[in-house]
Design an enzyme around this catalytic site. Structure first.
Site, short mmCIF file in Angstrom:
data_model
loop_
_atom_site.label_atom_id
_atom_site.label_comp_id
_atom_site.label_asym_id
_atom_site.label_seq_id
_atom_site.Cartn_x
_atom_site.Cartn_y
_atom_site.Cartn_z
N GLU A 243 0.88 -1.18 0.00
CA GLU A 243 0.00 0.00 0.00
C GLU A 243 0.91 1.21 0.00
O GLU A 243 1.57 1.51 0.99
CB GLU A 243 -0.93 -0.02 1.22
CG GLU A 243 -2.13 0.90 1.09
CD GLU A 243 -1.79 2.38 1.27
OE1 GLU A 243 -1.77 3.12 0.26
OE2 GLU A 243 -1.54 2.76 2.41
N CYS A 277 -1.57 9.27 2.65
CA CYS A 277 -1.32 8.81 1.28
C CYS A 277 -2.46 9.18 0.35
O CYS A 277 -2.27 9.24 -0.87
CB CYS A 277 -1.07 7.31 1.26
SG CYS A 277 -2.34 6.33 2.06
#
Length: 486
Positions: A243, A277
């Site tokens: 991720e 993110c």
């Protein structure tokens, strides 16, 4: 004693490492790193108990995970304060993270039951049974931006599935990891089921390259993720879940409530000092009077964002970035964009030397011919003016990443047009793009991941399916195959 190996707290035997509060440089944690030899001991400890942990059964594993949830609930104030001191995030935000850690338990249990449980069906060939088995020993690499919640999202489903874990947190947030392991210990977790190895690059390399791990779950930078992907390219037997970040776009088109739009833009770009993110990095605003007015309103609001220490009262919206190095990196990123032709609408400034405190930045990069496809991991939002909706979508898709994207638009038709064409794993409409549901998968495409979505889908990479056709006894079929006689 800061390494937790085989149920014992032991001292690291490597070099000294220090964690400091990025808002005032107070030392939060000071110890030594784990050596490759200690990493090996941790992996061996996890391997030694893995089968017993699996054979304990789901209900027994669940009871320990539920005991951990009780520990999280009981200690949520300490968790929030520890995260705040070590990351510099304001207390209101870290209280939210502590709450998310608690909520992750129930979501992980639901995901396990829905996506990786056991099911049976009678078929003409026999009883078809689907089960799921753990991979074995998995490594979890945690990030600094959500040092409790994000590794928790790997560790909990991994344990529920029957894996054992070697956890290597970010070297920037070791105290949060230490607190997490102490709570697991209080929850009654058997020795060796989770092992904590604190350290920097050497520790991480030793763990990632260890031949006895069966998988690695990583949350962090695209650069490190790509290195891991290359490293595991010749090992198809190991599960790798990545991720990573994103150069995330947000398009504004035809919004009547400009104040609400400004709010969602700020929440998308500047929450957590831009260190999520999913944060918006690029903002697409239509040319013309309406876009001009929105941009003026946004500029004024960004100038008034309150920045301060984690414990400031009244509380700030933005705390410090994770380090002075990170803060200076954002100043340098802004300088580079200006040199390429960008125009600062609100200048990002390093507020105080020796700290990670920066003010938010807003820069118009419409005149930049070759806009760098970079994830500037901080509170710097790039504005691009557009005339045509298709052009805006094309520009939004012009990135090697594909994590999050969003549109603020009053027209559902505009949203559906955008949704059909945008390339991202998280696509929001009239909501901040940093908002994600734990009851849904979380992941991106392109350089943002390797198709191993986390959150509700973390259960998928924590176990593998085992399909069986079964009968209670051996029996002859009613009709033998042609050419057989018994």
């Amino acid at each position: 004693m800061t390494q937790f190996i085989k149920g014992q707290w032991v001292a690291g035997l490597g070099h000294a490492v220090t964690s400091k509060n990025p808002a005032n440089n107070d030392v939060i944690w000071n110890s030594q790193t784990a050596t490759p030899e200690q990493v090996n001991t941790a992996v061996e400890a996890a391997r030694e108990v893995q089968f017993d942990w699996f054979m304990l059964g789901f209900e027994a594993r669940l009871a320990i995970v539920e005991a951990y949830r009780a520990q999280l609930e009981e200690n949520k104030a300490e968790i929030a304060e520890t995260i705040a001191q070590e990351t510099g995030k304001p207390q209101w935000e870290t209280a939210t993270e502590a709450g998310a850690m608690i909520g992750k338990i129930g979501l992980s249990v639901a995901a396990y039951n829905k996506r990786t449980g056991t099911s049976e069906n009678d078929t003409p060939a026999g009883r078809a049974v689907l089960r799921h088995k753990p991979h074995g020993v998995v490594a979890v690499f945690g990030p600094y931006n959500f040092p409790g919640h994000l590794p928790n999202g790997h560790i909990v489903p991994a344990l529920l599935a029957g894996n054992t874990v070697v956890f290597k947190p970010s070297e920037l947030t070791p105290k949060v990891a230490e607190l997490m392991l102490k709570l697991w210990e209080k929850a009654g977790l058997p020795a060796g089921v989770i092992n904590l190895v604190q350290g920097e690059v050497e520790t991480g390399k030793a763990l990632a390259s260890h031949p006895q791990i069966d998988g690695l779950f990583f949350t962090g930078s695209s650069r490190t993720g790509h290195i891991l992907h290359q490293q595991y390219a010749g090992e198809p037997g190991k599960i790798l879940a990545l991720e990573m970040g994103g150069n995330n776009p947000l398009i504004i088109k035809g919004v009547k409530d400009s104040k609400a739009a400004v709010h969602d833009i700020i929440q998308s770009a500047y929450i957590s000092s831009g260190q999520r993110c999913t944060c918006a990095r690029r903002l697409y605003v239509e040319k013309g009077a309406e876009g001009d007015a929105l941009l003026a309103q946004l500029t004024d609001a960004v100038k008034r964002i309150v920045v301060g220490a984690w414990n400031a009262q009244p509380q700030p919206f933005m705390g410090a970035m994770i380090s002075e190095t990170a803060a200076k990196g954002m100043v340098e990123a802004q300088r580079n964009l200006v040199n390429l032709g960008g125009h600062s609408l609100v200048e990002l400034t390093h507020i105080e030397e020796g700290t990670g405190l920066v003010s938010p930045g807003l820069i118009d990069v419409s005149q930049v011919i070759e806009l760098p496809d970079e994830e500037y991991f901080g509170p710097l939002l790039q504005v691009v003016r557009y005339t045509d909706f298709d052009e805006a979508i094309k520009l939004a898709n012009n990135t090697r990443y594909g994590l999050s994207a969003g549109i603020l638009a009053d027209s559902r038709d505009d949203y559906e047009y955008f949704l059909a064409r945008i390339r991202a794993g998280i696509v929001n409409w009239n909501k901040q793009i940093t908002g994600a549901s734990g009851a849904a998968p979380f992941g991106g495409v392109g350089a943002s991941g390797n198709h191993r979505a986390s959150a509700f889908y973390a259960a998928d990479y924590c176990a593998y399916p085992v399909a069986s056709v079964e009968a209670d006894e051996v029996s002859l079929p009613a009709n033998l195959s042609p050419g057989l006689s018994l």
